[in-house]
Scaffold this active site. Structure first.
Site, short mmCIF file in Angstrom:
data_model
loop_
_atom_site.label_atom_id
_atom_site.label_comp_id
_atom_site.label_asym_id
_atom_site.label_seq_id
_atom_site.Cartn_x
_atom_site.Cartn_y
_atom_site.Cartn_z
N ASP A 80 0.74 -1.22 0.00
CA ASP A 80 0.02 0.08 0.06
C ASP A 80 0.91 1.47 0.07
OD1 ASP A 80 -2.09 -1.69 -0.08
OD2 ASP A 80 -2.10 -1.74 2.37
N ASN A 91 -23.46 -3.86 -14.56
CA ASN A 91 -23.09 -3.09 -15.76
C ASN A 91 -21.76 -2.13 -15.34
OD1 ASN A 91 -23.30 -2.21 -18.44
ND2 ASN A 91 -23.95 -0.25 -17.49
N THR A 92 -22.13 -1.50 -14.17
CA THR A 92 -20.93 -0.59 -13.69
C THR A 92 -19.66 -1.26 -13.25
OG1 THR A 92 -22.75 0.92 -12.76
CG2 THR A 92 -20.49 1.25 -12.05
N THR A 128 -2.31 -4.98 -4.70
CA THR A 128 -2.09 -3.74 -4.76
C THR A 128 -3.48 -2.87 -4.41
OG1 THR A 128 -2.93 -4.12 -7.17
CG2 THR A 128 -0.42 -3.87 -6.77
N HIS A 129 -3.55 -1.46 -4.30
CA HIS A 129 -4.76 -0.47 -4.24
C HIS A 129 -3.83 0.50 -5.43
CE1 HIS A 129 -7.14 -1.80 -1.25
NE2 HIS A 129 -6.10 -1.72 -0.21
N TYR A 139 -5.85 -6.65 14.33
CA TYR A 139 -4.78 -7.55 13.72
C TYR A 139 -4.97 -8.76 14.67
CZ TYR A 139 -2.32 -4.04 11.35
OH TYR A 139 -1.97 -2.84 10.27
N ARG A 166 1.58 -3.24 6.56
CA ARG A 166 2.68 -2.32 7.23
C ARG A 166 3.36 -3.18 8.04
NH1 ARG A 166 -2.14 1.41 9.49
NH2 ARG A 166 -3.52 -0.61 8.84
N LYS A 197 -12.14 -3.95 -4.30
CA LYS A 197 -13.40 -3.93 -3.72
C LYS A 197 -14.58 -3.56 -4.27
CE LYS A 197 -11.35 -3.82 0.97
NZ LYS A 197 -10.03 -3.58 0.62
N PHE A 198 -14.80 -4.20 -5.54
CA PHE A 198 -16.02 -3.44 -6.32
C PHE A 198 -17.42 -3.78 -5.62
CE2 PHE A 198 -12.99 -5.28 -9.45
CZ PHE A 198 -12.89 -4.08 -10.42
P1 5BU Z 1 -2.05 -3.62 6.89
O1 5BU Z 1 -1.10 -2.54 6.51
O2 5BU Z 1 -1.49 -5.02 6.99
O3 5BU Z 1 -3.24 -3.21 8.12
O4 5BU Z 1 -3.04 -3.45 5.45
C1 5BU Z 1 -4.03 -4.47 5.19
C2 5BU Z 1 -4.55 -4.52 3.85
O5 5BU Z 1 -5.62 -5.22 3.68
C3 5BU Z 1 -5.23 -3.06 3.42
O6 5BU Z 1 -4.71 -3.05 2.17
C4 5BU Z 1 -6.60 -3.08 3.45
O7 5BU Z 1 -7.11 -2.40 2.38
C5 5BU Z 1 -6.83 -4.52 3.26
N1 5BU Z 1 -7.95 -5.28 4.07
C6 5BU Z 1 -8.05 -5.09 5.33
O8 5BU Z 1 -7.15 -4.61 6.24
N2 5BU Z 1 -9.06 -5.64 5.98
C7 5BU Z 1 -10.20 -6.20 5.11
O9 5BU Z 1 -11.02 -6.79 5.88
C8 5BU Z 1 -10.15 -5.96 3.90
C9 5BU Z 1 -9.00 -5.49 3.06
BR1 5BU Z 1 -11.51 -6.74 2.80
#
Ligand code: 5BU
Length: 266
Positions: free
Chosen positions: A38, A99-100, A61-62, A211, A230, A93-94
């Site tokens: 990220d 259609n969109t 990726t984002h 976490y 992170r 995360k669509f």
């Molecule tokens: P982190 O830095 O390990 O906290 O990042 C977690 C990644 O996982 C981050 O890109 C979030 O957008 C993604 N994520 C999440 O943390 N929890 C969720 O429930 C989902 C995606 Br769905």
């Protein structure tokens, strides 16, 4: 329960070729670690992919947080994915009508369908979101993960929502490869369960992320792939951090599969 089976044993049950490819890759490369990369600069993203590529099964990726995005970035990522043998997962995360989401997947500046092996979607809009994405995804032979559960505190997803998410996935098993979830969704061996919200020594961040440890995810919650952000790219030494998460995730998996094998022989 299918959690005692190895990833490669489970690959045989996959209808989706992307799901099968991923399960085989996990055992071949001996890693169930996905990196959530990220960062907001293209060069930082490429450095992460090249240096940490050997440790991971998936590079997540984002793409819309990259400040200096150009289409060259995704073709470079694609080259690194081939070089280091990992899959690309765009965490888009669509969550709109069929259609969109089809346009969001194929068009715009990111052209996600052209480079991302895996994408994800909220099941909130109902089957239309899967149907719309499948129209593009099947053309490119891609895989979709449905979001079964979030890691953020006080999210609105309940058990009924999760059951309906699984039911929504079932008819699309050639395209849906599994779930983003905090616990294994089903005992069907072909579903792949991936878990974000993984970090050593910390319980959360200041914005309601929660976490758990790699062991909790793989051994207690029976999920398959740990997604770490992170904890790795924010560490002083990202490569050694990646190796530590890889080792923790892999030994938890080895413990899970060997335990159950012993249990089944008695
Ligand atoms: P982190 O830095 O390990 O906290 O990042 C977690 C990644 O996982 C981050 O890109 C979030 O957008 C993604 N994520 C999440 O943390 N929890 C969720 O429930 C989902 C995606 Br769905």
């Amino acid at each position: 329960m299918s959690s005692h089976l190895t990833y490669s044993e489970r690959a045989r049950y996959c209808i989706s070729t992307t799901g099968q490819r991923l399960l085989l890759l996990l055992d071949n490369k001996k890693t169930n670690l996905a990196l959530s990369a990220d960062v907001t600069k293209a060069d930082e993203l490429l450095v992460l992919a090249d240096t940490l590529g050997p440790e991971i099964c998936i590079f997540k990726t984002h793409i819309d947080i990259i400040q200096d995005f150009t289409p060259a970035l995704t073709s470079e990522l694609h080259k690194l994915a081939r070089k280091h043998q990992f899959l690309l997962f765009e965490d888009r995360k669509f969550a709109d009508i069929g259609n969109t989401v089809k346009h969001q997947y194929e068009d715009g500046i990111y052209r996600i369908a052209e480079w991302a092996d895996i994408i994800n979607a909220h099941s909130l809009p109902g089957p239309s979101v899967v149907k719309g994405l499948a129209e593009s995804g099947r053309k490119y032979n891609r895989g979709l993960l449905l979001i079964n559960e979030l890691s953020s505190a006080k999210n609105l997803i309940d058990e009924k929502y999760q059951q309906q998410t699984l039911a929504m996935a079932e008819p699309y098993a050639d395209f849906v490869i599994g779930f983003i979830t905090q616990h294994a969704v089903s005992s069907d061996p072909h579903w792949i369960n991936m878990t974000p919200g993984i970090k050593f020594h910390e319980k959360g961040d200041t914005l309601d992320q929660q976490y758990i440890s790699p062991e909790q995810a793989i051994l207690e919650k029976n999920t398959d792939i740990i997604i770490v952000g992170r904890g790795i790219y924010g560490a002083d030494q990202p490569l050694s951090a990646a190796k530590e998460y890889r080792e923790a995730g892999w030994s938890a998996y080895k413990q899970r599969t060997s335990h159950k094998k012993l249990a089944s022989t008695v």
